[in-house]
Enzyme design. Structure first.
Site, PDB file in Angstrom:
ATOM      1  N   ASP A 242       0.833  -1.209   0.000  1.00 18.82           N
ATOM      2  CA  ASP A 242       0.000   0.000   0.000  1.00 18.82           C
ATOM      3  C   ASP A 242       0.863   1.253   0.000  1.00 18.82           C
ATOM      4  O   ASP A 242       0.783   2.087   0.899  1.00 18.82           O
ATOM      5  CB  ASP A 242      -0.919   0.004   1.222  1.00 18.82           C
ATOM      6  CG  ASP A 242      -1.790  -1.238   1.279  1.00 18.82           C
ATOM      7  OD1 ASP A 242      -2.013  -1.851   0.214  1.00 18.82           O
ATOM      8  OD2 ASP A 242      -2.238  -1.608   2.367  1.00 18.82           O
TER       9      ASP A 242
ATOM     10  N   ASP B 273      -6.480  -5.553  -5.117  1.00 18.72           N
ATOM     11  CA  ASP B 273      -7.476  -5.443  -4.039  1.00 18.72           C
ATOM     12  C   ASP B 273      -8.440  -4.293  -4.364  1.00 18.72           C
ATOM     13  O   ASP B 273      -8.534  -3.311  -3.656  1.00 18.72           O
ATOM     14  CB  ASP B 273      -6.717  -5.180  -2.739  1.00 18.72           C
ATOM     15  CG  ASP B 273      -7.615  -5.162  -1.511  1.00 18.72           C
ATOM     16  OD1 ASP B 273      -8.818  -5.466  -1.651  1.00 18.72           O
ATOM     17  OD2 ASP B 273      -7.100  -4.833  -0.436  1.00 18.72           O
ATOM     18  N   ARG B 274      -9.193  -4.447  -5.450  1.00 21.01           N
ATOM     19  CA  ARG B 274     -10.015  -3.354  -5.956  1.00 21.01           C
ATOM     20  C   ARG B 274     -11.316  -3.165  -5.184  1.00 21.01           C
ATOM     21  O   ARG B 274     -11.924  -2.113  -5.224  1.00 21.01           O
ATOM     22  CB  ARG B 274     -10.310  -3.584  -7.448  1.00 21.01           C
ATOM     23  CG  ARG B 274     -11.275  -2.619  -8.091  1.00 21.01           C
ATOM     24  CD  ARG B 274     -10.807  -1.174  -7.989  1.00 21.01           C
ATOM     25  NE  ARG B 274     -11.698  -0.252  -8.670  1.00 21.01           N
ATOM     26  CZ  ARG B 274     -12.885   0.153  -8.195  1.00 21.01           C
ATOM     27  NH1 ARG B 274     -13.339  -0.309  -7.044  1.00 21.01           N
ATOM     28  NH2 ARG B 274     -13.606   1.018  -8.884  1.00 21.01           N
ATOM     29  N   LYS B 275     -11.748  -4.220  -4.509  1.00 21.06           N
ATOM     30  CA  LYS B 275     -13.034  -4.175  -3.799  1.00 21.06           C
ATOM     31  C   LYS B 275     -14.133  -3.591  -4.692  1.00 21.06           C
ATOM     32  O   LYS B 275     -14.778  -2.588  -4.360  1.00 21.06           O
ATOM     33  CB  LYS B 275     -12.921  -3.401  -2.484  1.00 21.06           C
ATOM     34  CG  LYS B 275     -12.046  -4.111  -1.449  1.00 21.06           C
ATOM     35  CD  LYS B 275     -12.061  -3.414  -0.099  1.00 21.06           C
ATOM     36  CE  LYS B 275     -11.322  -4.208   0.981  1.00 21.06           C
ATOM     37  NZ  LYS B 275      -9.872  -4.337   0.752  1.00 21.06           N
ATOM     38  N   PHE B 276     -14.338  -4.234  -5.830  1.00 16.67           N
ATOM     39  CA  PHE B 276     -15.428  -3.817  -6.720  1.00 16.67           C
ATOM     40  C   PHE B 276     -16.729  -3.838  -5.916  1.00 16.67           C
ATOM     41  O   PHE B 276     -16.947  -4.727  -5.081  1.00 16.67           O
ATOM     42  CB  PHE B 276     -15.539  -4.765  -7.911  1.00 16.67           C
ATOM     43  CG  PHE B 276     -14.461  -4.583  -8.925  1.00 16.67           C
ATOM     44  CD1 PHE B 276     -14.446  -3.483  -9.774  1.00 16.67           C
ATOM     45  CD2 PHE B 276     -13.430  -5.519  -9.052  1.00 16.67           C
ATOM     46  CE1 PHE B 276     -13.441  -3.306 -10.724  1.00 16.67           C
ATOM     47  CE2 PHE B 276     -12.421  -5.348  -9.993  1.00 16.67           C
ATOM     48  CZ  PHE B 276     -12.424  -4.237 -10.834  1.00 16.67           C
TER      49      PHE B 276
ATOM     50  N   ASP C 169     -19.980  -2.219  -7.406  1.00 21.13           N
ATOM     51  CA  ASP C 169     -21.005  -1.549  -8.204  1.00 21.13           C
ATOM     52  C   ASP C 169     -21.879  -2.590  -8.902  1.00 21.13           C
ATOM     53  O   ASP C 169     -21.669  -3.793  -8.761  1.00 21.13           O
ATOM     54  CB  ASP C 169     -20.334  -0.607  -9.216  1.00 21.13           C
ATOM     55  CG  ASP C 169     -21.157   0.661  -9.451  1.00 21.13           C
ATOM     56  OD1 ASP C 169     -22.378   0.542  -9.686  1.00 21.13           O
ATOM     57  OD2 ASP C 169     -20.572   1.751  -9.416  1.00 21.13           O
TER      58      ASP C 169
ATOM     59  N   GLN D  99      -8.759  -0.127  12.070  1.00 19.75           N
ATOM     60  CA  GLN D  99      -8.214  -1.431  11.697  1.00 19.75           C
ATOM     61  C   GLN D  99      -7.808  -2.197  12.955  1.00 19.75           C
ATOM     62  O   GLN D  99      -7.264  -1.618  13.887  1.00 19.75           O
ATOM     63  CB  GLN D  99      -7.004  -1.254  10.753  1.00 19.75           C
ATOM     64  CG  GLN D  99      -6.257  -2.540  10.413  1.00 19.75           C
ATOM     65  CD  GLN D  99      -7.036  -3.487   9.516  1.00 19.75           C
ATOM     66  OE1 GLN D  99      -8.223  -3.771   9.735  1.00 19.75           O
ATOM     67  NE2 GLN D  99      -6.396  -3.999   8.493  1.00 19.75           N
TER      68      GLN D  99
END
Lengths: 267, 267
Positions: A40, A93-96, A98, A212
């Site tokens: 990250d 790690d796009r965490k789609f 939509d 976190q």
């Protein structure tokens, strides 16, 4: 016969048809590493430095490609070269999150072209099964695998209880593409085999100021994690050598925890 | 005294301190438009063509900047010029969905630099309140506003019931930054004023093959929408003139529905 996840990574190959899932299990067994490092950082040079340092110790590199300020196509080329040099897979790690029509475009188009280089990506189940259908229409022909976010490691998350159960059910209905979960523990029935990837792993830290919460490698593998995801615990060290050493430390801890889990199941 | 949302857009200004929310309410009243057009196209030329065509008819343009294949800084400059020329605000539909530490980087960094140009963005509540704290640390100093996804228009969505209630509660606890919701109906108590933006609006179509379900402007404004979001119903028309005319048609439908809602409340 113990439950699938209590068997060896090699023997679990028989449970997966998805090419990305198979490649990951093979890589884990070959390198004796269930460590994924999350990179990250926000410059190309720093991404490549961290990946080159931790590459020998990991089965998987987790990226947030959209935080890299000087992103270009050469970064993707260099990442691919490093993945061959050090033998690891890549997980964006796009965490789609939509609707189906939109994630088709987000996964396949734009400057980041995620589907073209990332073996795995992940998605939230909150939009309903259309998000899986959309991503599968792009990813399956390329041999990619999808992980659903069934639980999160952050404080006050809504991914719990019925939400988690509904997510597992969506995964069951798309087994060819959905290979497992981002989760904090083993999910599914005892006779089912899903890959469980657990983030929020760190030795000797309880959390950060934005909610976190951390767990140790032994704790999460004991609860069913197949891959441990470590971020700031590794890349946060100063200097490439320190980062490399820390990755090696987590690799050994993760593998020891896996061997302990196998041993306990055979006893 | 009718509930806040049954009053005029101008009178609701008193309920908002957030600069982006205030600018939007002022723009809606000035242009007599509660129409947001979603520009889900994947080239810079097409984005600019659609935005220039619909600009006079809208209060808000919704972007998916990450699907634009030839994205560059000039696109952002041109979008900003069009927003001044036609008098509208910009909403990047990013659907942030990660932990606080990560969304800080995604919102402020990377090639898209979303916080630097988008008046509004949105986020899923599934990670817990840390996502709001993270985004607020970047967006509040810039005068930005956040919308939470409390409901979705796709089939089988998990954003319902307790999930929606928990999302509303998270919004209440961050009123300076969270200005409202992406939702299918009015949310919150009768004495609370949140902006409700409703997607999935289309005249004369029931849905798509990936689970999207459509409603008419009159139906969603009647259920409490303050801004109607129309995508393929407008930009899907062939030719700039047809797109312009369709935007104007939705603008009139949306405004008539708002006037009808006011009238019914006064009766």
């Amino acid at each position: 016969m113990p439950a699938p996840y209590l068997q060896s990574y090699e023997s679990r190959l028989a449970n997966y048809n998805n090419p990305a899932a198979r490649a990951l299990l093979e890589c884990i067994a070959r390198k004796q590493s269930n460590l994924c490092v999350s990179v990250d950082v926000s410059t190309k040079a720093k991404v490549l430095e961290v990946v080159d340092a931790v590459g020998p110790s990991v089965c998987l590199i987790k990226t947030h490609i959209d935080i890299v300020e000087d992103f270009d196509a050469d970064l993707l080329d260099q990442l691919e070269q490093l993945s061959k040099k050090h033998d690891f897979l890549i997980f964006e790690d796009r965490k789609f999150a939509d609707i189906g029509n939109t994630v088709v475009l987000q996964y396949s188009k734009g400057v980041h072209q995620i589907a073209s280089w990332s073996h795995f990506t992940n998605a939230h189940s909150v939009p309903g099964p259309g998000i899986i259908a959309g991503l599968a229409s792009v990813g399956l022909p390329l041999g990619r695998g999808l992980l659903l976010l069934a639980e999160m490691s952050s404080e006050g998350t809504l991914a719990k209880g019925e939400y988690t159960e509904a997510t597992v059910q969506m995964a069951r209905e798309s087994r060819g593409f959905v290979v497992g979960f981002i989760a904090q523990q083993r999910l599914g029935r005892a006779d089912e085999d899903f890959l469980i990837l657990t983030p929020g792993v760190q030795l000797g830290s309880a959390g950060d100021s934005l909610g976190q919460q951390y767990n140790t490698p032994a704790a999460v593998v004991g609860k069913g994690a197949d891959v441990i995801i470590v971020g700031r615990g590794v890349y946060g060290k100063a200097g490439k050598e320190a980062v490399r050493e820390e990755a090696e430390r987590y690799k050994k801890e993760g593998w020891a925890a896996y061997e302990q889990r196998m041993k306990a199941a055979q006893a």
